[in-house]
Structures are given as C-alpha cells and as structure tokens.
Design a protein around this motif. Sequence first.
Motif, mmCIF file in Angstrom:
data_model
loop_
_atom_site.group_PDB
_atom_site.id
_atom_site.type_symbol
_atom_site.label_atom_id
_atom_site.label_comp_id
_atom_site.label_asym_id
_atom_site.label_seq_id
_atom_site.Cartn_x
_atom_site.Cartn_y
_atom_site.Cartn_z
ATOM 1 N N GLU A 403 0.830 -1.197 0.000
ATOM 2 C CA GLU A 403 0.000 0.000 0.000
ATOM 3 C C GLU A 403 0.869 1.252 0.000
ATOM 4 O OE1 GLU A 403 -3.253 0.287 -0.284
ATOM 5 O OE2 GLU A 403 -3.456 -1.891 -0.471
ATOM 6 N N LEU A 404 2.048 1.146 0.616
ATOM 7 C CA LEU A 404 2.927 2.298 0.713
ATOM 8 C C LEU A 404 3.378 2.787 -0.658
ATOM 9 C CD1 LEU A 404 4.484 4.226 2.525
ATOM 10 C CD2 LEU A 404 6.282 2.493 2.756
ATOM 11 N N MET A 405 3.579 1.857 -1.609
ATOM 12 C CA MET A 405 4.036 2.274 -2.937
ATOM 13 C C MET A 405 3.023 3.183 -3.630
ATOM 14 S SD MET A 405 7.045 1.171 -3.098
ATOM 15 C CE MET A 405 7.319 1.912 -4.699
ATOM 16 N N HIS A 406 1.753 3.048 -3.276
ATOM 17 C CA HIS A 406 0.729 3.902 -3.880
ATOM 18 C C HIS A 406 0.803 5.342 -3.356
ATOM 19 C CE1 HIS A 406 -1.476 0.910 -6.242
ATOM 20 N NE2 HIS A 406 -1.163 0.053 -5.287
ATOM 21 N N ARG A 407 1.538 5.564 -2.273
ATOM 22 C CA ARG A 407 1.787 6.926 -1.804
ATOM 23 C C ARG A 407 3.026 7.534 -2.472
ATOM 24 N NH1 ARG A 407 1.665 7.360 4.623
ATOM 25 N NH2 ARG A 407 2.071 9.532 3.995
ATOM 26 N N ILE A 408 3.751 6.711 -3.196
ATOM 27 C CA ILE A 408 5.011 7.155 -3.791
ATOM 28 C C ILE A 408 4.907 7.262 -5.306
ATOM 29 C CG2 ILE A 408 7.443 6.535 -4.123
ATOM 30 C CD1 ILE A 408 7.304 5.131 -1.374
ATOM 31 N N LEU A 409 4.281 6.289 -5.955
ATOM 32 C CA LEU A 409 4.234 6.213 -7.414
ATOM 33 C C LEU A 409 2.795 6.259 -7.911
ATOM 34 C CD1 LEU A 409 6.814 3.329 -8.002
ATOM 35 C CD2 LEU A 409 7.226 5.783 -8.239
ATOM 36 N N PRO A 410 2.565 6.749 -9.130
ATOM 37 C CA PRO A 410 1.217 6.760 -9.700
ATOM 38 C C PRO A 410 0.678 5.344 -9.873
ATOM 39 C CG PRO A 410 2.686 8.183 -10.965
ATOM 40 C CD PRO A 410 3.554 7.407 -10.023
ATOM 41 N N ARG A 411 -0.604 5.193 -9.673
ATOM 42 C CA ARG A 411 -1.239 3.881 -9.776
ATOM 43 C C ARG A 411 -1.026 3.261 -11.161
ATOM 44 N NH1 ARG A 411 -4.746 1.472 -6.487
ATOM 45 N NH2 ARG A 411 -4.849 3.407 -5.265
ATOM 46 N N GLU A 412 -1.115 4.093 -12.214
ATOM 47 C CA GLU A 412 -0.948 3.575 -13.562
ATOM 48 C C GLU A 412 0.466 3.049 -13.787
ATOM 49 O OE1 GLU A 412 -1.579 4.999 -18.239
ATOM 50 O OE2 GLU A 412 -2.100 6.339 -16.576
ATOM 51 N N LEU A 413 1.452 3.751 -13.261
ATOM 52 C CA LEU A 413 2.821 3.291 -13.412
ATOM 53 C C LEU A 413 3.039 1.983 -12.653
ATOM 54 C CD1 LEU A 413 6.019 5.377 -13.528
ATOM 55 C CD2 LEU A 413 5.960 3.378 -12.055
ATOM 56 N N ILE A 414 2.479 1.872 -11.456
ATOM 57 C CA ILE A 414 2.597 0.631 -10.679
ATOM 58 C C ILE A 414 2.022 -0.538 -11.473
ATOM 59 C CG2 ILE A 414 1.733 -0.568 -8.624
ATOM 60 C CD1 ILE A 414 1.997 2.107 -7.123
#
Length: 444
Positions: A403-414
């Motif tokens: 969940e933390l990555m969604h605070r760092i990177l755009p959802r589309e890029l993830i």
Amino acid sequence: MDSWLRDNPTVRNIRAAVADLNGQARGKRMPARFAHKLSTDGSRMPMSVLNVDIWGEDIEDSPLVFATGDRDGVLMPTERGFVPMPWLANPSALLPMWMFLEDGTPFQGDPRHALKSVIDRFAAKGLRPVVATELEFYLIDDTGDDLQPPPSPRSGKRRLGGEVLSMRALDMFDDFFTELYDACEAMDIPAETAISEAGMGQYEINLVHSDDAMKAADDAWLFKLLIHGLARKHGFAASFMAKPYAEHTGTGMHTHFSVLDTDGNNIFDNGGEDGTPALRHAIAGCIAAMPASMLILAPHGNSYERFTPGAHAPTGIAWAYENRTSAIRVPAGAHQARRIEHRVAGGDINPYLMLAAVLGAALVGLEDKMDAPAPITGSAYDADLPQLPTTWDGAIAAFEASELMHRILPRELIRNYLMTKKQEAQYYEELTEVERIDLYLDTV
C-alpha cells in the motif's frame, strides 16, 4: 533550443528520446534541419512504447496496446535541451523528451513524471532534496566465448583481478577516461572522482551533488548512455549489469541525499554527528518502503545474484552511522553535509524510478514522522535483521502487495511496471546463462 542548433551548425543528426520503464532510450532519429519542430510540436509516439519489456516487446494484455487502440502520446522536450553525443562518429545530438497526453496532462506511465511528482510534493512543503549518485560499472571484452576485462591499450595486458583504488588500473585506460571526462563536460554531466573497484575491470565514477533532483536523475541516465556508447567506440563494452561475473563483486549505484528548507538549511543537520529527528524520520520511511522498493532497486533477473552476504551489497534491512555493511549509511564528516546514503540499488536501475522510490519513501517518513529503529553497530551480515527479498518473484510480490508504494508512485505506473516485470520474469526462466548475460550486458 533553436539557438543551440544555430550555435552548433556541424550537428547533422538529432535523436529525440524518452526513458521507458527500464530506462531504455526510445524515440526517433531525424536530420537536424527538421529538429526545430520538436520545440513547438513535439513528437508523437505510442504510449505503450514506455511500457515495453527489456526485449522491446509489447506487454501482453497491456491496456495501453490493443484495448485502447495503441494510442499516441505527445513527446515534448525536457528542460535539459539538446546534448551532444560524443560517442558517435557523425556530429549528433540527443534531445531528452517526456510524454504527455493530448490535453497536455503528464502521462502517468512516464518514469520521469513519477520523479517530478515526488519533487513537487517536497516543494509543496518548502523542501528541496540534494542528490548525488555513485555509479559503478565494468569494462568488458565480450568478443570471445567468455567475458573478460579488455586489454590495456598501453600494455596490451588484461587486469585479471580486482585492484581497489589502484592508480595503475585507471592509467591502463587513460585515453578512455580522459575522453569520458571531456564528454561529460560537453554534456553537462558533473562527473567527479573516478576509482578502480573490487571486481576485475570494475570502476566507479561519482556525480557531484545537485539541489535539482531531476537534473541528478537526468545526469545518471545520460551518463549510462554515454559510457555504453563511448566504450564501444574504444572497442569494448561498459556494463552496469548487476552481476556480470559470478565470482566477482556486483555493480551498485549508491545514492546520497539531504533535504534543504526554504532558507537553504539542511534539515538533517543538528550541529553534531547524530543528526536531527527529521533524519531519523526519513531513514524510517526508506526502511519501511525497502522491501516493496526492491523491484525498482533490483529490477532484473540478474539483479538478485548481487545480494549475497559479505559481498559489499546489503542483505538485511538496517541503518547505521559510518557503516558500509548496512542498507542505509549516515556518512561521517562535516555536520552541515549530514545526509543519507541509500546503498541497495544496483547499477542496472532506471535512475528516475530509483530516485522516485528512494526520495518518495523518505518523504513519507517525514510526513508521518516515522520512528526509525536503533542504528546497528558492527557487521550487518552478522546481525539478526529482517531481510530484503532475495528473489525476483519475491520482489514482485512485495511490490504488488504494498500500500505504501501507492503513496510514492502513480497507480498507472505501478500497474504497468508490474505487468512488465511479470512478463520479463516469465521469459527469463527460459533463457540459458549465456543468453541472460547477453540480454543485460548492453541494455542496462
């Protein structure tokens, strides 16, 4: 930009290129007389091109391809402007680009935009990261059946062992390094110290710190393009592959960063060795995000061969003062320069994604005032520590579940990055060891 072309009339060819998710330069070549259109009209290219795999193939079932008609995005020049390409025989220039939608909105699958978003979030809080990178690489003769160091142009002999900080090892390739520094100056890449490293034919060059984190990422991306091209000009390869030799040390890319406030003060500096609470908050954020960030810090199948205990690459999740066995090191020195050294990334990373992940994690730590664990002492390899993911599949799973990555990177890029890495991991399993080395030697 038009003035640059007028001031450099010998330039005959232009490359307009963007970094894809793997950091590969993708774009178009054109005669210089048509390049003036790029500054106003940009260039069109399918958005899916930023999301191809390491082979340059479309991602199966990607929503960017057939589901949406493989639509174009618009490439526009970055603020970097034209840079010469001194490794080519004909006078040429590269124009770094980034991608937007038709309405001018940034394309969220572009890694450069991901870093811009993190930098903007720092700026909104009156903060500015200061970043420096250390880039390790190997010089390799790949003309035979087995990889080996290239022979010295001076002596004709090969350096068959590691020679840490050896002046002789640098002088063996004096012409190459002299031309490399000249090229860095021409390209405005702030290359500073060069040293020989522990692996045979391994070197490291430091890029000077910058209070423009985007320029630091641009510098690293351009440096990798330059050194790949310049080495081939000299008759050998330069590789940032994480582990080209099983029996020799891997290739890392250490990142140093501090953070300035609106008055230019380092928020990590308390006048002493310990640093401020903000230093520990940023460290805590980096530690919290480290397992999920591993897919960005170690993005390829070969990346995981670098992480073995005692091999100068971190395996446990910890931080320490002045300790190179830990994943995060706080270097000694003048308190005004108190900073964090993030030591996990390999040389095979995409610099934009790597800095977005590292700086974004630090920002989350600052925002949440996260508490860092106590710093370790002694060897991290001997300590009982939580471990980094040790396999590509494990890193993919940690990235996907975070969940933390969604605070760092755009959802589309993830989403795009996950699809890319899953496809690459699937096909990587079918390759022989020779094919794996051939895949990464020049690409990363």
